[in-house]
Design a protein around this motif. Sequence first.
Motif, PDB file in Angstrom:
ATOM      1  N   PRO A  65      16.490  20.982   5.048  1.00 46.50           N
ATOM      2  CA  PRO A  65      16.200  19.641   4.582  1.00 46.50           C
ATOM      3  C   PRO A  65      15.160  19.760   3.320  1.00 46.50           C
ATOM      4  CG  PRO A  65      14.449  20.354   6.329  1.00 46.50           C
ATOM      5  CD  PRO A  65      15.852  21.416   6.258  1.00 46.50           C
ATOM      6  N   PRO A  66      15.495  18.735   2.513  1.00 41.51           N
ATOM      7  CA  PRO A  66      14.873  18.726   1.226  1.00 41.51           C
ATOM      8  C   PRO A  66      13.078  18.528   1.300  1.00 41.51           C
ATOM      9  CG  PRO A  66      15.584  16.632   1.585  1.00 41.51           C
ATOM     10  CD  PRO A  66      16.146  17.481   2.730  1.00 41.51           C
ATOM     11  N   GLY A  67      12.684  18.835   0.260  1.00 41.14           N
ATOM     12  CA  GLY A  67      11.176  18.538   0.194  1.00 41.14           C
ATOM     13  C   GLY A  67      10.526  19.134   1.185  1.00 41.14           C
ATOM     14  N   ASP A  68       9.098  18.747   1.826  1.00 38.30           N
ATOM     15  CA  ASP A  68       8.244  19.610   2.790  1.00 38.30           C
ATOM     16  C   ASP A  68       9.059  19.351   4.375  1.00 38.30           C
ATOM     17  OD1 ASP A  68       6.580  20.449   0.774  1.00 38.30           O
ATOM     18  OD2 ASP A  68       5.683  18.511   0.868  1.00 38.30           O
ATOM     19  N   ALA A  69       9.802  18.533   4.640  1.00 42.47           N
ATOM     20  CA  ALA A  69      10.471  18.397   5.826  1.00 42.47           C
ATOM     21  C   ALA A  69      11.014  19.591   6.415  1.00 42.47           C
ATOM     22  CB  ALA A  69      11.523  17.142   6.032  1.00 42.47           C
ATOM     23  N   MET A  70       9.947  20.162   6.872  1.00 40.62           N
ATOM     24  CA  MET A  70      10.502  21.729   7.610  1.00 40.62           C
ATOM     25  C   MET A  70      10.574  21.804   9.139  1.00 40.62           C
ATOM     26  SD  MET A  70      12.146  23.331   5.533  1.00 40.62           S
ATOM     27  CE  MET A  70      12.034  25.163   6.281  1.00 40.62           C
ATOM     28  N   LEU A  71       9.973  22.847   9.662  1.00 44.37           N
ATOM     29  CA  LEU A  71       9.745  22.823  11.050  1.00 44.37           C
ATOM     30  C   LEU A  71       8.459  22.698  11.414  1.00 44.37           C
ATOM     31  CD1 LEU A  71      11.632  26.305  10.257  1.00 44.37           C
ATOM     32  CD2 LEU A  71      12.627  24.618  11.886  1.00 44.37           C
ATOM     33  N   ASN A  91      25.222  29.028  25.786  1.00 43.11           N
ATOM     34  CA  ASN A  91      25.332  30.485  25.614  1.00 43.11           C
ATOM     35  C   ASN A  91      25.873  30.669  24.142  1.00 43.11           C
ATOM     36  OD1 ASN A  91      24.566  32.998  26.428  1.00 43.11           O
ATOM     37  ND2 ASN A  91      26.554  33.156  27.615  1.00 43.11           N
ATOM     38  N   ILE A  92      25.168  29.914  23.005  1.00 41.57           N
ATOM     39  CA  ILE A  92      25.726  30.363  21.626  1.00 41.57           C
ATOM     40  C   ILE A  92      24.668  30.626  20.806  1.00 41.57           C
ATOM     41  CG2 ILE A  92      26.617  29.089  19.674  1.00 41.57           C
ATOM     42  CD1 ILE A  92      28.323  27.157  21.322  1.00 41.57           C
ATOM     43  N   LYS A  93      24.504  31.568  20.182  1.00 46.54           N
ATOM     44  CA  LYS A  93      23.762  32.185  19.278  1.00 46.54           C
ATOM     45  C   LYS A  93      24.096  32.236  17.737  1.00 46.54           C
ATOM     46  CE  LYS A  93      20.961  35.308  22.001  1.00 46.54           C
ATOM     47  NZ  LYS A  93      20.599  36.803  22.042  1.00 46.54           N
ATOM     48  N   PHE A  94      23.304  32.050  16.842  1.00 46.43           N
ATOM     49  CA  PHE A  94      23.605  31.522  15.462  1.00 46.43           C
ATOM     50  C   PHE A  94      23.074  33.079  14.612  1.00 46.43           C
ATOM     51  CE2 PHE A  94      22.847  27.702  17.376  1.00 46.43           C
ATOM     52  CZ  PHE A  94      24.265  27.031  16.923  1.00 46.43           C
ATOM     53  N   ASN A  95      23.936  33.265  13.782  1.00 51.00           N
ATOM     54  CA  ASN A  95      23.502  34.220  12.712  1.00 51.00           C
ATOM     55  C   ASN A  95      23.665  33.544  11.246  1.00 51.00           C
ATOM     56  OD1 ASN A  95      22.988  36.759  14.236  1.00 51.00           O
ATOM     57  ND2 ASN A  95      25.010  37.427  14.163  1.00 51.00           N
ATOM     58  N   ARG A  96      22.702  33.414  10.557  1.00 47.16           N
ATOM     59  CA  ARG A  96      22.792  32.770   9.328  1.00 47.16           C
ATOM     60  C   ARG A  96      22.854  33.908   8.039  1.00 47.16           C
ATOM     61  NH1 ARG A  96      20.406  30.164  12.947  1.00 47.16           N
ATOM     62  NH2 ARG A  96      20.188  28.017  13.119  1.00 47.16           N
ATOM     63  N   GLU A  97      24.168  33.417   7.426  1.00 48.59           N
ATOM     64  CA  GLU A  97      24.583  34.345   6.432  1.00 48.59           C
ATOM     65  C   GLU A  97      23.767  33.735   5.268  1.00 48.59           C
ATOM     66  OE1 GLU A  97      28.758  35.026   5.425  1.00 48.59           O
ATOM     67  OE2 GLU A  97      29.092  35.760   7.514  1.00 48.59           O
ATOM     68  N   TRP A  98      23.575  32.698   4.958  1.00 48.11           N
ATOM     69  CA  TRP A  98      22.769  32.306   3.863  1.00 48.11           C
ATOM     70  C   TRP A  98      22.058  30.721   4.204  1.00 48.11           C
ATOM     71  CZ3 TRP A  98      25.090  27.922   1.787  1.00 48.11           C
ATOM     72  CH2 TRP A  98      26.422  27.924   1.830  1.00 48.11           C
ATOM     73  N   ASN A  99      21.025  30.293   3.585  1.00 46.02           N
ATOM     74  CA  ASN A  99      20.499  29.196   3.567  1.00 46.02           C
ATOM     75  C   ASN A  99      20.357  28.412   2.210  1.00 46.02           C
ATOM     76  OD1 ASN A  99      19.685  29.795   6.239  1.00 46.02           O
ATOM     77  ND2 ASN A  99      17.730  30.646   5.663  1.00 46.02           N
ATOM     78  N   ALA A 100      20.385  27.128   2.144  1.00 41.38           N
ATOM     79  CA  ALA A 100      20.190  26.325   0.959  1.00 41.38           C
ATOM     80  C   ALA A 100      20.059  24.826   1.359  1.00 41.38           C
ATOM     81  CB  ALA A 100      21.552  26.424   0.142  1.00 41.38           C
ATOM     82  N   VAL A 101      19.001  24.133   0.434  1.00 38.32           N
ATOM     83  CA  VAL A 101      18.725  22.926   0.582  1.00 38.32           C
ATOM     84  C   VAL A 101      19.983  21.971   0.473  1.00 38.32           C
ATOM     85  CG1 VAL A 101      17.221  21.044  -0.484  1.00 38.32           C
ATOM     86  CG2 VAL A 101      16.219  23.526  -0.339  1.00 38.32           C
ATOM     87  N   THR A 102      20.014  21.164   1.326  1.00 42.59           N
ATOM     88  CA  THR A 102      21.014  20.177   1.564  1.00 42.59           C
ATOM     89  C   THR A 102      21.181  19.454   0.023  1.00 42.59           C
ATOM     90  OG1 THR A 102      22.184  18.127   2.466  1.00 42.59           O
ATOM     91  CG2 THR A 102      19.695  18.336   2.276  1.00 42.59           C
ATOM     92  N   GLY A 103      22.572  19.163  -0.412  1.00 43.64           N
ATOM     93  CA  GLY A 103      22.773  18.507  -1.608  1.00 43.64           C
ATOM     94  C   GLY A 103      23.361  19.490  -2.631  1.00 43.64           C
ATOM     95  N   GLU A 104      22.899  19.565  -4.055  1.00 37.77           N
ATOM     96  CA  GLU A 104      23.433  20.297  -4.916  1.00 37.77           C
ATOM     97  C   GLU A 104      23.034  22.123  -4.943  1.00 37.77           C
ATOM     98  OE1 GLU A 104      23.105  21.079  -9.732  1.00 37.77           O
ATOM     99  OE2 GLU A 104      22.449  18.801  -8.963  1.00 37.77           O
ATOM    100  N   PRO A 105      22.130  22.069  -4.376  1.00 36.01           N
ATOM    101  CA  PRO A 105      21.774  23.728  -4.100  1.00 36.01           C
ATOM    102  C   PRO A 105      22.807  24.258  -3.062  1.00 36.01           C
ATOM    103  CG  PRO A 105      19.698  22.532  -4.279  1.00 36.01           C
ATOM    104  CD  PRO A 105      20.933  21.494  -4.237  1.00 36.01           C
ATOM    105  N   TYR A 106      23.042  23.339  -2.094  1.00 37.41           N
ATOM    106  CA  TYR A 106      23.928  24.150  -0.931  1.00 37.41           C
ATOM    107  C   TYR A 106      25.426  23.910  -1.541  1.00 37.41           C
ATOM    108  CZ  TYR A 106      26.445  23.869   3.328  1.00 37.41           C
ATOM    109  OH  TYR A 106      27.363  24.280   4.593  1.00 37.41           O
ATOM    110  N   ASP A 107      25.711  23.003  -2.379  1.00 38.91           N
ATOM    111  CA  ASP A 107      27.179  22.816  -2.781  1.00 38.91           C
ATOM    112  C   ASP A 107      27.491  24.042  -3.745  1.00 38.91           C
ATOM    113  OD1 ASP A 107      27.682  20.627  -1.371  1.00 38.91           O
ATOM    114  OD2 ASP A 107      27.206  19.207  -2.981  1.00 38.91           O
ATOM    115  N   GLN A 108      26.351  24.395  -4.498  1.00 39.60           N
ATOM    116  CA  GLN A 108      26.781  25.469  -5.391  1.00 39.60           C
ATOM    117  C   GLN A 108      26.933  26.900  -4.641  1.00 39.60           C
ATOM    118  OE1 GLN A 108      23.046  26.118  -7.846  1.00 39.60           O
ATOM    119  NE2 GLN A 108      23.418  24.044  -8.874  1.00 39.60           N
ATOM    120  N   LYS A 109      26.040  27.168  -3.246  1.00 36.24           N
ATOM    121  CA  LYS A 109      26.523  28.108  -2.600  1.00 36.24           C
ATOM    122  C   LYS A 109      27.783  28.165  -1.996  1.00 36.24           C
ATOM    123  CE  LYS A 109      22.083  30.347  -1.861  1.00 36.24           C
ATOM    124  NZ  LYS A 109      21.327  31.323  -0.831  1.00 36.24           N
TER     125      LYS A 109
END
Length: 573
Positions: A65-71, A91-109
């Motif tokens: 999420p953008p800004g300070d809207a975190m956890l 019974n699903i687990k996640f591995n995160r390959e990478w993170n990026a803020v939604t919007g342009e930063p995410y699109d770049q990645k």
Amino acid sequence: MKWMSGMLVLLITFVTACSSSSTNTAKNSEAEKGMKKDPEVVSKPIDPYGPFDKTVTISIAQQLPPGDAMLPPGNTVEDNVMTRFYEKSLNIKFNREWNAVTGEPYDQKVMLAIASRKIPDAMKVNEEQLRTMVKAGLLEDITDVYNKYASPNIKRLHNDLAGGKALKTATFDNKLYGIPNISIEGDAVTVLFLRKDWLDKLKLPEPTTMDDITKIAKAFIDNKMGGEGTIGLTGPNTPELANEKGNRTHGFDPVFSSYRSFPRHWVKDDAGKVTYGSIQSQTKDALAVLRKMYADGIIDKEFFLRKDPNELFLSGKNGMFFGPWWMAWTSLANGFKTDPNQVWKAYAAPVDKSGKFVTHLQAVSREYLVIRKGYEHPEALVKGVNLKIGIDRQAKEVPQALADQYKNEIKTTSISNTLDIFRVVTDDINAVTNRRNALLGAMNKTVDPASLDGEIAPMYNILSKYIDDTTVLKYYPKVIGDGFTMSDMAGPLAYIVGGAPMAKGYEGVQSLLYIPTETMKSRWANLSKLENETFLKIIIGEAPLDSFDSFVTEWRKLGGDTIIKEVEDMIKK
């Protein structure tokens, strides 16, 4: 943004050229492994909400999420109430390959991942990225998996209610390559909101045409209905005077549409040829009307300078604006804090010369959850979406224990929905009209209140107990006095009052294309700037009306004609 556009052009060429590389051999080998299913698992009846017998791990690209809207405290991106919910429920687990803020930063990645051909098992993409990945052979065909594992609720939303429109945007050569979101069609419809109490006090007829709107606005101003400095009609505080995305507040979209002009849309002209709505001759007609309204003081003289046009009606200075149905739920509800005596009504106005209310629509889908080609458990993504959308839509088929678990473990926290990989916002495409009809049917005893969906059942309880007039939005102090909020009070009336114009029927015009062509990637910023500046100057009198003709000539010369040809070619594919 220019470097991003250029990069995507190179990526399309690069990834397509590499599609037969050794990477594909590895992916194919992995896909073959994935086909070797445990016979015992395959033979079991499919439960769209049931957990896997063995833990399934999915690598994902995580939007932040953008800004300070975190956890919430004690949670991390990798381990939080949401990840733990899916681990316990499916019974699903996640591995995160990478993170990026939604919007342009995410699109770049996303673009870099496409270039490297190293994409995670699952990720969210837009339509342009989806097409690029399909062309490069990076995505799993999920046609059979969707048909087998998608829940009845998902299939009802996609097929029965949306008529397959959303699925079609993710289908290439009869193969489904992603799970699309579904946008509510009514969110794109911009209607006229008007102070009905002012109208009644002046004994004026309700508006239908552009002339009616102008006369009413002038009467509001002349009679100082909002005191000194009463504003007739608000305007947008963005460079675009009309848009193609929907959820448009204070835009002039209905004025253009009443002249069958659709700025920023790709449409067909009277001869059946593709054209750009902003350069149509009828757009000049609409600009002429807006120009006169501004000169006559009907339109807010400072509309293009205002930070927040909502402040005008919240302060009681304005009694007329254009906006989507849901403004009755949010913005207008707050106005009762200033003046509890105000009464609002929504209208399908202005109509065109034939008496028809015409409106532009938005893209049916803008976001897709896609799966890497060769991933062993594509059904895990479908089951995750089943559960998330089922809970969001409060589908009765979702096991109550799971719905309660989600409510108790996630709804009670401040965690952002952006962190949920399975959240592909999906609703009834005709939600506004259908829920309105259901609420009114329950009020009129023609619909069983027990059949109402989870979103509107609480609204019916408020309607049936407190509301004595379903034709207007007004203040009911007893609702607030009994501990409900302004939003609780305005929610049901937003559907009934804000949705009333759509219930009467309208002609919706869809753009032929919602993604950029190759030339648009390098030229569109300048073309849009030219359009926005020309239209604004014409309206506020800083440029003559005939400068529209010069704009059209310049627009075509600066790449517009090339883009029109590219749009023609793309919609043929």
